[in-house]
Design a protein around this motif. Structure first.
Motif, PDB file in Angstrom:
ATOM      1  N   GLU A  90       0.810  -1.214   0.000  1.00  0.00           N
ATOM      2  CA  GLU A  90       0.000   0.000   0.000  1.00  0.00           C
ATOM      3  C   GLU A  90       0.851   1.275   0.000  1.00  0.00           C
ATOM      4  N   ILE A  91       0.449   2.242  -0.847  1.00  0.00           N
ATOM      5  CA  ILE A  91       0.981   3.606  -0.711  1.00  0.00           C
ATOM      6  C   ILE A  91      -0.018   4.354   0.164  1.00  0.00           C
ATOM      7  N   PHE A  92       0.480   4.828   1.309  1.00  0.00           N
ATOM      8  CA  PHE A  92      -0.406   5.454   2.289  1.00  0.00           C
ATOM      9  C   PHE A  92       0.003   6.915   2.453  1.00  0.00           C
ATOM     10  N   LEU A  99      -2.011  17.727  -2.560  1.00  0.00           N
ATOM     11  CA  LEU A  99      -3.176  16.847  -2.445  1.00  0.00           C
ATOM     12  C   LEU A  99      -3.546  16.158  -3.754  1.00  0.00           C
ATOM     13  N   ASP A 100      -3.259  16.801  -4.882  1.00  0.00           N
ATOM     14  CA  ASP A 100      -3.596  16.099  -6.134  1.00  0.00           C
ATOM     15  C   ASP A 100      -2.667  14.905  -6.356  1.00  0.00           C
ATOM     16  N   VAL A 101      -1.414  15.005  -5.868  1.00  0.00           N
ATOM     17  CA  VAL A 101      -0.508  13.853  -5.945  1.00  0.00           C
ATOM     18  C   VAL A 101      -1.025  12.751  -5.023  1.00  0.00           C
ATOM     19  N   ALA A 102      -1.389  13.131  -3.786  1.00  0.00           N
ATOM     20  CA  ALA A 102      -1.906  12.137  -2.829  1.00  0.00           C
ATOM     21  C   ALA A 102      -3.127  11.431  -3.425  1.00  0.00           C
ATOM     22  N   GLU A 103      -4.011  12.210  -3.997  1.00  0.00           N
ATOM     23  CA  GLU A 103      -5.239  11.628  -4.567  1.00  0.00           C
ATOM     24  C   GLU A 103      -4.915  10.648  -5.693  1.00  0.00           C
TER      25      GLU A 103
END
Ligand SMILES: Nc1ncnc2c1ncn2[C@@H]1O[C@H](COP(=O)(O)OP(=O)(O)OP(=O)(O)O)[C@@H](O)[C@H]1O
Length: 240
Positions: A30-32, A194-198
């Motif tokens: 998982e990437i968390f 946040l767009d990278v995280a999403e």
């Protein structure tokens, strides 16, 4: 892979908890992503995971190992790249990489292979024979990333990894993170992007004033928020 159970931290004799009774789990593969406003408690949490800070309460296990009871074995399970890596300025880049490979007892052929691979990817092959003190901020960050990847850790922990990286390096790092997880390992990273995280995270936790206010996949977070908006919009609403 990583489990936090009711973890808290208060600095000195401050009244407010920097991290307040948080629990979550990062699974293998998982990437968390760990997101939250400034001062929410992200770095404090990461420093407790990597044993740079002792929690006031709670338990942290990494790959099944309690990081307070068996620090050395817990540390063998992960690599950590802080937001501003502090490296030994006087030694050469390649000496730092060999030092990291020695610390984690990486065999000669594997270390050679990995050093070459990641120096190529991050385009710092020509610089590694120079003293680290002559590196730019981004180059130091790339060197820290290579050093952290040398032992192919079970858990790759990064605090704000995209800051200071050029677009190509940032793209390559995201690819490395995905490949790392596709081989059954895990990535835990904090970010304000946040767009990278999403885009890249399998699951995300949102922390606000030391408390986890949301954790799950993007679909779960959207469902709980009753919104089909982007992570950025949901984040702004939840952290208002
Ligand atoms: N060394 C310290 N001594 C006292 N208080 C601290 C210390 N480090 C952090 N804090 C406090 O703990 C809280 C959480 O800080 P932390 O650095 O963990 O937040 P963060 O989410 O990483 O923030 P940022 O996004 O700005 O990096 C803040 O209120 C901060 O002022």
């Amino acid at each position: 892979m990583l489990k936090l159970e009711q973890v808290s931290k208060t600095y000195g004799n401050k009244n407010e908890k920097a991290v307040d009774n948080i629990s979550f789990e990062v699974h293998p593969g998982e990437i968390f992503g760990f997101v939250g406003p400034n001062g929410a408690g992200k770095t404090t949490t990461i420093k407790m995971i990597v044993s740079l800070l002792a929690p006031n309460g709670g338990k942290i296990t990494i790959n099944g190992i309690d990081n307070q009871k068996d620090i050395l074995n817990a540390k063998k399970q992960f690599s950590y790249v802080p937001d501003t890596p502090e490296l030994f300025e006087k030694i050469k880049g390649i000496e730092y990489l060999k030092f990291m490979a020695d610390v984690f007892q990486v065999a000669a052929t594997e270390r050679q292979e990995r050093i070459e691979k990641y120096l190529d990817i991050f385009e710092i092959k020509d610089a590694v024979n120079d003293p680290i003190g002559s590196f730019s901020h981004g180059m130091k960050q790339k060197l820290a990333l290579v050093g952290a990847l040398i032992h192919n850790p079970q858990l790759f922990i990064l605090d704000e990894p995209m800051v200071g990286l050029d677009p190509k390096a940032s793209f390559e790092l995201k690819k490395i993170m995905r490949d790392h997880c596709d081989s059954g390992r895990s990535v835990f990273f904090s970010t304000h992007v946040l767009d990278v995280a999403e885009k890249i995270c399998d699951r995300i936790a949102i922390i606000k004033k030391g408390k986890i206010i949301e954790v799950g996949t993007m679909a779960e977070i959207r469902e709980k928020a009753g919104s089909q908006e982007s992570l950025e919009n949901i984040f702004l609403e939840l952290t208002e």
